[in-house]
Motif scaffolding. Structure first.
Motif, PDB file in Angstrom:
ATOM      1  N   GLY A  88      41.963  34.187  60.151  1.00  0.00           N
ATOM      2  CA  GLY A  88      43.491  33.237  59.043  1.00  0.00           C
ATOM      3  C   GLY A  88      44.866  33.882  59.221  1.00  0.00           C
ATOM      4  O   GLY A  88      44.762  34.803  60.109  1.00  0.00           O
ATOM      5  N   GLU A  89      45.213  32.903  59.634  1.00  0.00           N
ATOM      6  CA  GLU A  89      47.041  33.940  60.059  1.00  0.00           C
ATOM      7  C   GLU A  89      47.319  32.614  58.524  1.00  0.00           C
ATOM      8  O   GLU A  89      47.311  31.891  57.893  1.00  0.00           O
ATOM      9  CB  GLU A  89      47.198  33.211  61.162  1.00  0.00           C
ATOM     10  CG  GLU A  89      46.904  33.469  62.256  1.00  0.00           C
ATOM     11  CD  GLU A  89      47.045  33.513  63.117  1.00  0.00           C
ATOM     12  OE1 GLU A  89      48.172  32.530  62.965  1.00  0.00           O
ATOM     13  OE2 GLU A  89      46.511  33.667  64.351  1.00  0.00           O
ATOM     14  N   VAL A  90      48.391  33.451  57.965  1.00  0.00           N
ATOM     15  CA  VAL A  90      49.529  33.132  57.405  1.00  0.00           C
ATOM     16  C   VAL A  90      51.174  33.436  57.428  1.00  0.00           C
ATOM     17  O   VAL A  90      51.374  34.814  57.618  1.00  0.00           O
ATOM     18  CB  VAL A  90      49.107  33.232  55.336  1.00  0.00           C
ATOM     19  CG1 VAL A  90      50.459  32.795  55.194  1.00  0.00           C
ATOM     20  CG2 VAL A  90      48.058  32.454  55.307  1.00  0.00           C
ATOM     21  N   LYS A  97      46.617  29.110  59.327  1.00  0.00           N
ATOM     22  CA  LYS A  97      45.539  28.795  60.450  1.00  0.00           C
ATOM     23  C   LYS A  97      44.488  29.119  58.925  1.00  0.00           C
ATOM     24  O   LYS A  97      44.140  30.699  58.897  1.00  0.00           O
ATOM     25  CB  LYS A  97      45.631  29.405  61.298  1.00  0.00           C
ATOM     26  CG  LYS A  97      46.788  29.145  61.836  1.00  0.00           C
ATOM     27  CD  LYS A  97      46.564  29.534  63.379  1.00  0.00           C
ATOM     28  CE  LYS A  97      47.596  29.189  64.555  1.00  0.00           C
ATOM     29  NZ  LYS A  97      47.624  29.548  65.731  1.00  0.00           N
ATOM     30  N   LEU A  98      43.611  28.433  59.033  1.00  0.00           N
ATOM     31  CA  LEU A  98      41.832  29.158  57.573  1.00  0.00           C
ATOM     32  C   LEU A  98      41.217  28.566  58.572  1.00  0.00           C
ATOM     33  O   LEU A  98      40.864  27.289  58.202  1.00  0.00           O
ATOM     34  CB  LEU A  98      42.467  28.855  56.523  1.00  0.00           C
ATOM     35  CG  LEU A  98      43.584  29.158  55.479  1.00  0.00           C
ATOM     36  CD1 LEU A  98      43.694  28.729  54.079  1.00  0.00           C
ATOM     37  CD2 LEU A  98      43.830  31.198  55.844  1.00  0.00           C
ATOM     38  N   THR A  99      40.291  29.482  59.679  1.00  0.00           N
ATOM     39  CA  THR A  99      39.004  28.419  59.648  1.00  0.00           C
ATOM     40  C   THR A  99      37.938  29.617  59.450  1.00  0.00           C
ATOM     41  O   THR A  99      37.697  30.452  60.037  1.00  0.00           O
ATOM     42  CB  THR A  99      39.075  28.768  61.448  1.00  0.00           C
ATOM     43  OG1 THR A  99      40.433  28.382  61.602  1.00  0.00           O
ATOM     44  CG2 THR A  99      38.241  27.760  61.885  1.00  0.00           C
ATOM     45  N   TRP A 127      27.923  26.607  59.909  1.00  0.00           N
ATOM     46  CA  TRP A 127      29.455  25.974  59.437  1.00  0.00           C
ATOM     47  C   TRP A 127      30.441  26.140  60.226  1.00  0.00           C
ATOM     48  O   TRP A 127      30.590  27.827  59.966  1.00  0.00           O
ATOM     49  CB  TRP A 127      28.857  25.311  58.257  1.00  0.00           C
ATOM     50  CG  TRP A 127      29.089  26.327  56.896  1.00  0.00           C
ATOM     51  CD1 TRP A 127      28.060  26.362  56.331  1.00  0.00           C
ATOM     52  CD2 TRP A 127      29.754  27.408  56.558  1.00  0.00           C
ATOM     53  NE1 TRP A 127      28.426  27.631  55.823  1.00  0.00           N
ATOM     54  CE2 TRP A 127      29.783  28.168  55.690  1.00  0.00           C
ATOM     55  CE3 TRP A 127      31.506  27.174  56.850  1.00  0.00           C
ATOM     56  CZ2 TRP A 127      30.014  29.178  55.133  1.00  0.00           C
ATOM     57  CZ3 TRP A 127      32.240  27.772  56.328  1.00  0.00           C
ATOM     58  CH2 TRP A 127      31.602  29.154  55.536  1.00  0.00           C
ATOM     59  N   VAL A 128      31.343  24.813  59.614  1.00  0.00           N
ATOM     60  CA  VAL A 128      32.738  26.055  60.160  1.00  0.00           C
ATOM     61  C   VAL A 128      33.614  25.179  59.177  1.00  0.00           C
ATOM     62  O   VAL A 128      33.426  23.396  59.236  1.00  0.00           O
ATOM     63  CB  VAL A 128      32.781  25.698  61.457  1.00  0.00           C
ATOM     64  CG1 VAL A 128      34.347  25.779  61.919  1.00  0.00           C
ATOM     65  CG2 VAL A 128      32.517  27.160  62.361  1.00  0.00           C
ATOM     66  N   VAL A 129      34.857  25.474  58.410  1.00  0.00           N
ATOM     67  CA  VAL A 129      35.610  25.005  58.202  1.00  0.00           C
ATOM     68  C   VAL A 129      36.770  25.219  58.530  1.00  0.00           C
ATOM     69  O   VAL A 129      37.193  26.413  58.606  1.00  0.00           O
ATOM     70  CB  VAL A 129      35.890  25.125  56.230  1.00  0.00           C
ATOM     71  CG1 VAL A 129      36.511  24.756  55.868  1.00  0.00           C
ATOM     72  CG2 VAL A 129      34.307  24.794  55.870  1.00  0.00           C
ATOM     73  N   ASN A 130      38.195  24.529  58.710  1.00  0.00           N
ATOM     74  CA  ASN A 130      39.101  24.220  59.710  1.00  0.00           C
ATOM     75  C   ASN A 130      40.546  23.886  58.957  1.00  0.00           C
ATOM     76  O   ASN A 130      40.249  22.553  58.434  1.00  0.00           O
ATOM     77  CB  ASN A 130      39.020  24.262  61.032  1.00  0.00           C
ATOM     78  CG  ASN A 130      40.421  24.588  61.611  1.00  0.00           C
ATOM     79  OD1 ASN A 130      40.538  25.545  61.480  1.00  0.00           O
ATOM     80  ND2 ASN A 130      40.273  23.654  62.460  1.00  0.00           N
TER      81      ASN A 130
END
Length: 897
Positions: free
Chosen positions: A231-233, A246-248, A258-261
């Protein structure tokens, strides 16, 4: 050209044939019990260099092929708890059996030291820790440093210069080719090793029967059940206010993954392409495509520079995706995969250009100046459902996907040409619906395999291009003296495609024969009309500016696939006979054209493995193409406000015959970390129609086609060599390419021949030798020479230099200072432009929580425009492109676990 190929092939096979010898046999212990996993190496006497190696199988059998000019070589055998054995043997084919003496292997310390690169069969494994630097955070960061592997900005992976065919995590293919998200967001700390699976056949039923020359990547995680992610904020100062999120999160288990992006930013980072299909697997898995619009109509577009996207992309993007995989049976043979993504993106772009056209027999010399401001709006969604069974005794795969686009583009253009100065507003609305379904199944039938495949695709494109005011067009020969407020080009394309086939496979002694029958069908309906708006009412320009065309292609075919594989050879060929039936019906002009032709279109690939580390391959194919609907319409179509296109009604359906051949020599030696490849390619396309654009004094192009045989010949060769130096912790590579194309062309009814030669030389290396510094560097030099030979000869050349330097310094533990330098220089005639960009960053790492705090200043010099100068066949152009200004970002980066 044929002589060049013959000479190349003679040298090619001479290298293969020179002094190839094979030593085989069996390794046992003192009691005659076979020793598996013993290493057998061949070396030249007195030299610390391994010529070839092998590993014994479960029966203790080995086979090593090598090449040497020496009369004798040293054969060395090593095995756990056995005394190493060395014997000098003659350089000849022979069979040798060895008995090894028992000797306890003493382990002095309880410490295991993993080799950075290991090889077993067709699998090469890389220990990720051997290649990473202190500043690396994701899998992609480290993979860029592995010899033989390249990683592009979208996360796509090349091995030895070729795209991979599969991307697995713990042996499972969650992403179905759209693996960019994982590559860019999987934390490196979760990965144990990266495995390259050479000659990978993804369909288990076909392994050992239908060979493959492509490689796959398998990411082996440290734990069989892993919850991780990245993740990045970030926020920043600029005009406007900047953000980057960015949240993955990711989960990889034994039964499900599973992958959520979710990624959004307005600071120039292109994230919306991560969901694109980058690896397409094997043809026996069916057919999957990246759904895209048929962009027939376009507003005039501002230019883009030859720079990293982050330097010029004025964006506002939101990208959301989700991927899920689960086993739905107890044997874990059946998998269900569900994938979905959504993109909302707004891009602004601006450029200025001045183009000076050369004088022709039809027009005097003239100049055009344009300032273009664009707004591009992308709004699209995609959903996909896949059922798969991939087992030794059966294969089934059905993939269903639906895509919807709601895109729109805008342009404001200020234009000055030889006749006037004017401005215009341009707008396009382009909704598209797309549906695909692919089914493939392989059923065992006694000793045979029956494969049935079906692919269906339907797409509906609707596009409306508006130009206001109509006077902006300034094409008097097409719009003479009509009081028009605005002009609209309407277009609708309906495309239906169906491909069905069935084959049966017979296997014996390494050979597999696959006779196949199939039927391919494609139908496209094109409707278009150019209208003018006068006093709020729409009027057509007449039949000459309308199209109502139906274009169909029906191709029944029969073919035989031939495949062979043993320890050294891999051959596959396909020998099809196609019955091509093409028809174009244009009721507006009472025209009906057709082609009914039988074609023979064979293709062949052969690969030979020798001396343990070498691969040599040849390929060739013949194909025929009979055009598409975009080469058959006869009514004028305004594809952009700068040009009209049409095909003369009397022109026949296009017929293109393409021949190509290639050769490749590849070397990969994990024992000394050396990789290289050499490639040569030649192609010749013969066509029966040639475009004849006419450029008027205002710079507008009218494109028509005339019937005349013409050729496009392309040839090129390339080489790349890379090596990892463990002593210096340096990975370095050199590359070179040379490509030449020659084609017949027309312009303003004048015939000429175009010849273009481009060369490029590249160097790349990274170094992590010092504990206080790491460096990544890439540079390339390119040269392009273009020559036109006709009634008037002309020529131009252009050179370019590009480099990128990334340096990171670690003065104190958990503190990092980064410096990045992008340089792009161009030179043409007496004009030179130098474009340099510099970034500076500071990062503090909270090691206990694995959180990074980064402050980054981008484009320190605040360079606001990119300038370039080009010399082309018909003109000389100067371009100035608006760039992103200086900006400062503060970002918090973290792993989910």
């Amino acid at each position: 050209m044929i002589r060049k190929i013959s000479l190349f092939l003679m040298v090619f096979f001479s290298v293969i044939a020179f002094a190839q010898k094979t030593v085989s046999g069996k390794i046992t212990d003192e009691d005659g019990v076979a020793i598996p996993s013993a290493s057998v190496t061949v070396e030249e006497p007195g030299k610390d260099a391994i010529l070839a190696y092998g590993i014994t199988n479960s029966k203790g059998e080995y086979k090593v092929t090598f090449t040497s000019a020496e009369s004798n070589v040293d054969l060395k055998v090593k095995a756990f708890n056995q005394k190493p054995l060395t014997k000098q043997i003659p350089n000849s084919d022979q069979t040798l059996t060895f008995k090894m003496q028992s000797e306890a292997t003493e382990i002095k310390e309880v410490q295991l030291k993993t080799k950075m690169i290991t090889a077993r069969g067709d699998t090469i494994a890389y220990d990720l820790k051997a290649f990473d630097s202190k500043n690396d955070r994701t899998l992609a960061d480290v993979m860029k440093k592995i010899p033989g592997i390249e990683v592009n900005a979208d996360g796509s992976i090349l091995y030895q210069g070729n795209a991979i065919n599969k991307f697995y995590v713990n042996g499972k293919d969650l992403m179905e080719g759209g693996y960019g998200t994982i590559n860019n967001s999987l934390p490196k700390d979760a990965v144990q090793k990266v495995e390259v699976l050479e000659n990978h056949q993804p369909v288990k039923m076909l392994q050992g029967k239908i060979p493959s020359d492509a490689a796959a990547i398998n990411i082996k995680l440290k734990n069989s059940v892993t919850m991780t992610g990245r993740g990045e904020v970030g926020t920043g100062f600029g005009d406007p206010w900047l953000w980057n999120v960015k949240l993955t999160p990711m989960f990889f288990g034994q039964k499900s993954q599973w992958v959520v992006n979710y990624k959004t930013n307005n600071m120039g980072e292109q994230v919306e392409n991560e969901g694109n299909i980058l690896a397409f697997g094997n043809r026996y898995e069916g057919r999957r495509i990246n759904a895209s619009q048929n962009d027939w109509l376009n507003v005039e577009n501002a230019s883009t520079p030859n720079l990293p996207v982050k330097r010029y992309l004025m964006n506002n993007v939101h990208y959301l995706s989700a991927n899920y995989l689960t086993n739905i049976d107890k044997k874990k043979e059946w998998e269900l995969k569900a994938n979905a993504n959504y993109t909302n993106n707004a891009v602004e772009r601006e450029s200025y250009s001045q183009t000076d056209y050369f004088a022709t027999s039809k027009t005097p010399a003239f100049s055009i100046r344009q300032n273009i401001l664009n707004n591009f709006y992308t709004d699209k969604a995609k959903g996909e459902l896949i059922f798969t069974k991939n087992a030794k005794k059966g294969f089934f795969k059905n993939a269903t996907s639906f895509s919807q686009f709601w895109n729109a583009d805008r342009a404001f253009v200020d234009r000055t040409d030889a006749t006037s100065s004017r401005t215009g507003n341009q707008a396009i609305e382009s909704p598209t619906s797309s549906f695909q379904n692919s089914l493939s199944t392989i059923i065992p039938w006694k000793e045979k395999m029956v494969n049935v495949q079906s692919f269906i695709n339907y797409q509906n494109d609707v596009q409306k291009l508006d130009i206001l005011p109509a006077s902006y067009l300034n094409i008097p020969e097409f719009f003479p003296g009509i009081a028009t407020e605005s002009v609209r080009q309407n277009l609708q394309l309906k495309t239906f495609e169906a491909n069905h086939s069935a084959n049966i496979g017979f296997s014996a002694k390494g050979w597999t024969f696959t006779p196949e029958i199939g039927f391919n069908y494609k139908s496209t309906d094109l409707r278009s009309a150019l209208t003018r708006n006068v006093g709020g009412e729409a009027f057509g320009y007449g039949d000459g500016f309308e199209n109502d065309l139906k274009y169909t292609t029906a191709t029944p075919y029969g073919s035989v696939g031939i495949n062979y594989k043993d320890d050294s050879w891999m051959i596959y060929a396909n020998v099809p006979v196609n019955s091509n039936n093409i028809k174009a019906e244009d009721p507006l002009r009472n025209v009906s054209k057709s082609v009914n032709k039988i074609t023979f279109e064979p293709n062949l690939f052969a690969q030979y493995n020798f001396a343990s580390f070498f691969k040599a391959s040849l390929n060739g194919n013949i194909s025929n193409n009979f055009g598409e609907v975009n080469t058959a319409y006869s009514g004028f179509l305004m594809t952009s406000p700068s040009g009209l296109n049409a095909m003369a009604a009397e022109n026949p359906i296009p017929e293109n015959n393409n021949k190509s051949a290639g050769a490749r020599l590849e070397y990969r030696n994990p024992l000394n970390n050396l990789f290289f490849n050499v490639n040569y390619r030649l192609s010749d396309a013969k066509r029966n129609l040639i475009s004849n654009p006419t450029i008027n004094g205002s710079g507008y192009t009218v494109l028509e086609y005339i019937e005349q045989d013409n050729n496009v010949v392309n040839s090129g060769y390339s080489a790349e060599i890379g090596k990892y130096f463990p002593k210096f912790k340096t990975n370095a590579s050199l590359s070179y390419s040379n490509n030449t194309s020659k084609s017949d062309a027309f312009l303003n009814d004048a015939a000429f021949t175009n010849k273009n030669n481009s060369q490029s030389f590249g160097i790349k290396f990274n170094n992590t030798y010092f504990s206080w510094m790491s460096i990544d560097y890439y540079a390339s030099i390119s040269k392009t020479k273009q020559t036109s030979i006709g009634s008037t000869d002309s020529g131009a050349s252009r050179t370019g230099f590009t480099h990128n330097l990334g340096a990171f310094f670690y003065p104190i533990e958990n503190h990092t200072i980064g410096f990045n330098w992008d340089q792009v220089n161009t030179s043409a005639a007496n004009e030179e432009y130098h474009n340099g960009f510099y970034d500076l960053s500071y990062q503090f790492t909270w090691s206990k929580k694995k959180i990074d705090f980064e402050l980054k200043w981008m484009n320190i010099a605040n360079k606001k425009v990119f300038e370039t100068y080009d010399i082309n066949t018909t003109n000389i152009s100067y371009t100035r492109i608006l760039l992103r200004p200086s900006q400062v970002m503060f970002t918090v980066k973290f792993n989910f676990k």
